[in-house]
Design a protein around this motif. Structure first.
Motif, PDB file in Angstrom:
ATOM      1  N   ALA A   6       0.837  -1.207   0.000  1.00  0.00           N
ATOM      2  CA  ALA A   6       0.000   0.000   0.000  1.00  0.00           C
ATOM      3  C   ALA A   6       0.869   1.253   0.000  1.00  0.00           C
ATOM      4  CB  ALA A   6      -0.937   0.000   1.200  1.00  0.00           C
ATOM      5  N   THR A   7       1.946   1.235   0.778  1.00  0.00           N
ATOM      6  CA  THR A   7       2.860   2.387   0.815  1.00  0.00           C
ATOM      7  C   THR A   7       3.544   2.560  -0.538  1.00  0.00           C
ATOM      8  OG1 THR A   7       3.242   2.071   3.176  1.00  0.00           O
ATOM      9  CG2 THR A   7       4.857   3.399   1.991  1.00  0.00           C
ATOM     10  N   ARG A   8       3.977   1.457  -1.118  1.00  0.00           N
ATOM     11  CA  ARG A   8       4.616   1.509  -2.443  1.00  0.00           C
ATOM     12  C   ARG A   8       3.657   2.109  -3.474  1.00  0.00           C
ATOM     13  NH1 ARG A   8       8.732  -0.987  -5.531  1.00  0.00           N
ATOM     14  NH2 ARG A   8       8.053  -1.567  -7.620  1.00  0.00           N
ATOM     15  N   GLN A   9       2.399   1.651  -3.460  1.00  0.00           N
ATOM     16  CA  GLN A   9       1.399   2.167  -4.396  1.00  0.00           C
ATOM     17  C   GLN A   9       1.137   3.647  -4.147  1.00  0.00           C
ATOM     18  OE1 GLN A   9       0.322   0.591  -7.024  1.00  0.00           O
ATOM     19  NE2 GLN A   9      -1.006   2.266  -7.689  1.00  0.00           N
ATOM     20  N   PHE A  10       1.086   4.052  -2.884  1.00  0.00           N
ATOM     21  CA  PHE A  10       0.884   5.456  -2.514  1.00  0.00           C
ATOM     22  C   PHE A  10       2.009   6.322  -3.091  1.00  0.00           C
ATOM     23  CE2 PHE A  10       2.038   8.822   0.576  1.00  0.00           C
ATOM     24  CZ  PHE A  10       0.897   9.610   0.509  1.00  0.00           C
ATOM     25  N   ILE A  11       3.232   5.855  -2.967  1.00  0.00           N
ATOM     26  CA  ILE A  11       4.376   6.602  -3.499  1.00  0.00           C
ATOM     27  C   ILE A  11       4.262   6.755  -5.020  1.00  0.00           C
ATOM     28  CG2 ILE A  11       6.893   6.576  -3.835  1.00  0.00           C
ATOM     29  CD1 ILE A  11       7.018   5.031  -1.079  1.00  0.00           C
ATOM     30  N   ILE A  12       3.895   5.672  -5.701  1.00  0.00           N
ATOM     31  CA  ILE A  12       3.730   5.725  -7.162  1.00  0.00           C
ATOM     32  C   ILE A  12       2.639   6.735  -7.531  1.00  0.00           C
ATOM     33  CG2 ILE A  12       2.970   4.425  -9.201  1.00  0.00           C
ATOM     34  CD1 ILE A  12       4.281   1.931  -7.822  1.00  0.00           C
ATOM     35  N   GLU A  13       1.495   6.651  -6.859  1.00  0.00           N
ATOM     36  CA  GLU A  13       0.366   7.533  -7.176  1.00  0.00           C
ATOM     37  C   GLU A  13       0.691   9.004  -6.928  1.00  0.00           C
ATOM     38  OE1 GLU A  13      -3.096   6.052  -5.116  1.00  0.00           O
ATOM     39  OE2 GLU A  13      -3.001   4.130  -6.180  1.00  0.00           O
ATOM     40  N   LYS A  14       1.476   9.289  -5.899  1.00  0.00           N
ATOM     41  CA  LYS A  14       1.843  10.680  -5.593  1.00  0.00           C
ATOM     42  C   LYS A  14       2.954  11.198  -6.495  1.00  0.00           C
ATOM     43  CE  LYS A  14      -0.878  11.789  -2.195  1.00  0.00           C
ATOM     44  NZ  LYS A  14      -1.848  12.877  -2.345  1.00  0.00           N
ATOM     45  N   SER A  15       3.850  10.302  -6.913  1.00  0.00           N
ATOM     46  CA  SER A  15       4.973  10.747  -7.737  1.00  0.00           C
ATOM     47  C   SER A  15       4.641  10.790  -9.227  1.00  0.00           C
ATOM     48  CB  SER A  15       6.191   9.854  -7.502  1.00  0.00           C
ATOM     49  OG  SER A  15       5.955   8.538  -7.951  1.00  0.00           O
ATOM     50  N   ALA A  16       3.698   9.990  -9.666  1.00  0.00           N
ATOM     51  CA  ALA A  16       3.373   9.912 -11.101  1.00  0.00           C
ATOM     52  C   ALA A  16       3.036  11.274 -11.705  1.00  0.00           C
ATOM     53  CB  ALA A  16       2.247   8.899 -11.333  1.00  0.00           C
ATOM     54  N   PRO A  17       2.158  12.083 -11.076  1.00  0.00           N
ATOM     55  CA  PRO A  17       1.869  13.396 -11.654  1.00  0.00           C
ATOM     56  C   PRO A  17       3.086  14.318 -11.684  1.00  0.00           C
ATOM     57  CG  PRO A  17       0.226  12.816  -9.993  1.00  0.00           C
ATOM     58  CD  PRO A  17       1.334  11.813  -9.898  1.00  0.00           C
ATOM     59  N   LEU A  18       3.968  14.180 -10.704  1.00  0.00           N
ATOM     60  CA  LEU A  18       5.176  15.014 -10.684  1.00  0.00           C
ATOM     61  C   LEU A  18       6.082  14.687 -11.868  1.00  0.00           C
ATOM     62  CD1 LEU A  18       6.092  14.893  -6.885  1.00  0.00           C
ATOM     63  CD2 LEU A  18       5.133  16.821  -8.146  1.00  0.00           C
ATOM     64  N   PHE A  19       6.333  13.396 -12.074  1.00  0.00           N
ATOM     65  CA  PHE A  19       7.184  13.006 -13.196  1.00  0.00           C
ATOM     66  C   PHE A  19       6.555  13.402 -14.532  1.00  0.00           C
ATOM     67  CE2 PHE A  19       8.874   9.735 -10.137  1.00  0.00           C
ATOM     68  CZ  PHE A  19      10.170  10.214 -10.111  1.00  0.00           C
ATOM     69  N   ASN A  20       5.237  13.286 -14.631  1.00  0.00           N
ATOM     70  CA  ASN A  20       4.557  13.619 -15.886  1.00  0.00           C
ATOM     71  C   ASN A  20       4.531  15.124 -16.135  1.00  0.00           C
ATOM     72  OD1 ASN A  20       3.253  12.639 -18.246  1.00  0.00           O
ATOM     73  ND2 ASN A  20       1.269  13.216 -17.403  1.00  0.00           N
ATOM     74  N   THR A  21       4.581  15.918 -15.083  1.00  0.00           N
ATOM     75  CA  THR A  21       4.532  17.372 -15.215  1.00  0.00           C
ATOM     76  C   THR A  21       5.928  17.983 -15.327  1.00  0.00           C
ATOM     77  OG1 THR A  21       2.492  17.419 -13.922  1.00  0.00           O
ATOM     78  CG2 THR A  21       3.681  19.491 -14.138  1.00  0.00           C
ATOM     79  N   LYS A  22       6.811  17.624 -14.393  1.00  0.00           N
ATOM     80  CA  LYS A  22       8.155  18.222 -14.351  1.00  0.00           C
ATOM     81  C   LYS A  22       9.155  17.497 -15.232  1.00  0.00           C
ATOM     82  CE  LYS A  22       9.904  19.797 -10.583  1.00  0.00           C
ATOM     83  NZ  LYS A  22      10.449  19.980  -9.217  1.00  0.00           N
ATOM     84  N   GLY A  23       8.892  16.231 -15.487  1.00  0.00           N
ATOM     85  CA  GLY A  23       9.834  15.420 -16.240  1.00  0.00           C
ATOM     86  C   GLY A  23      10.596  14.492 -15.317  1.00  0.00           C
ATOM     87  N   MET A  24      11.162  13.472 -15.926  1.00  0.00           N
ATOM     88  CA  MET A  24      11.887  12.466 -15.146  1.00  0.00           C
ATOM     89  C   MET A  24      13.162  13.043 -14.534  1.00  0.00           C
ATOM     90  SD  MET A  24      11.422   9.144 -17.648  1.00  0.00           S
ATOM     91  CE  MET A  24      12.110   9.971 -19.097  1.00  0.00           C
ATOM     92  N   ALA A  25      13.929  13.753 -15.327  1.00  0.00           N
ATOM     93  CA  ALA A  25      15.206  14.286 -14.855  1.00  0.00           C
ATOM     94  C   ALA A  25      15.006  15.423 -13.857  1.00  0.00           C
ATOM     95  CB  ALA A  25      16.044  14.762 -16.032  1.00  0.00           C
ATOM     96  N   ALA A  26      14.010  16.250 -14.080  1.00  0.00           N
ATOM     97  CA  ALA A  26      13.819  17.439 -13.239  1.00  0.00           C
ATOM     98  C   ALA A  26      13.131  17.142 -11.908  1.00  0.00           C
ATOM     99  CB  ALA A  26      13.025  18.493 -14.003  1.00  0.00           C
ATOM    100  N   THR A  27      12.498  15.986 -11.794  1.00  0.00           N
ATOM    101  CA  THR A  27      11.837  15.634 -10.531  1.00  0.00           C
ATOM    102  C   THR A  27      12.865  14.992  -9.606  1.00  0.00           C
ATOM    103  OG1 THR A  27       9.733  15.277 -11.665  1.00  0.00           O
ATOM    104  CG2 THR A  27       9.963  14.330  -9.469  1.00  0.00           C
TER     105      THR A  27
END
Length: 195
Positions: A6-27
């Motif tokens: 559940a914690t792993r999934q929470f991290i993915i769900e919270k980080s996914a929009p960041l990577f999609n918005t800022k980019g992989m390198a910039a996040t």
């Protein structure tokens, strides 16, 4: 689901929009820490490194887009209805379905020369998207909805490319004027193949 899962999934769900918005390198991992309110140590318990988290976030973003698109298409019984719905689903890229915009475009642009794993993931999604369109048209041909000689595989490739190009143009321009033109013309091309 265990607490760790559940914690792993929470991290993915919270980080996914960041990577999609800022980019992989910039996040940065500090961005993930801020979004999740978890320590760096906790993040590294669940992900050995940032690259593994990025790969999971890419999968998550593309799965969210696919699920939302599939739900929209499933509202229609005819192939024409599904194709038009596909076009309308993407008609205003400045009101993105997924936070940050189209993950195929975002991650594909960033990874094409820098990250082979992500490039392959995005390419796989592109192939699936084109097959989805191709299968819809093929089904329409089989049901007598479209002309039997329609080269549906070529059209599916062209339709996908035009929509993705329209997404890029619209996001850069800050309006969907060009996407409306793409939408209308693709619908005319689809209608021209109807029986």
């Amino acid at each position: 689901m265990s607490k760790g899962e559940a914690t792993r999934q929470f991290i993915i769900e919270k980080s996914a929009p960041l990577f999609n918005t800022k980019g992989m390198a910039a996040t940065a991992m500090s961005d993930i820490m801020e979004a999740t309110k978890l320590s760096k140590g906790t993040l590294y318990v669940h992900f050995d490194n940032k690259d593994i988290l990025v790969a999971c976030a890419v999968d998550y973003n593309m799965e969210q887009l696919s699920n939302k698109l599939r739900a929209k298409l499933d509202q229609h019984k005819t192939a024409t209805g599904k194709l038009y719905s596909y076009l309308d689903f993407f008609v205003d890229p400045n009101k993105p379905i997924i936070i940050g915009g189209c993950p195929m475009l975002n991650f594909g642009s960033e990874a094409d020369d820098t990250n082979e794993l992500i490039r392959k993931k995005v390419n796989g999604q592109i192939v699936k998207s084109q097959k989805l369109l191709s299968d819809i048209i093929k089904e329409g041909i089989e049901k007598g909805e479209f002309k039997p000689d329609w080269n549906y595989e070529d059209f599916a490739t062209m339709m996908f490319a035009m929509v993705e190009g329209g997404v890029l143009i619209s996001r850069v321009a800050g309006n969907n004027n060009k996407m409306k033109i793409i939408n209308e013309n693709l619908k005319k091309m689809i209608a021209a193949q109807s029986l």
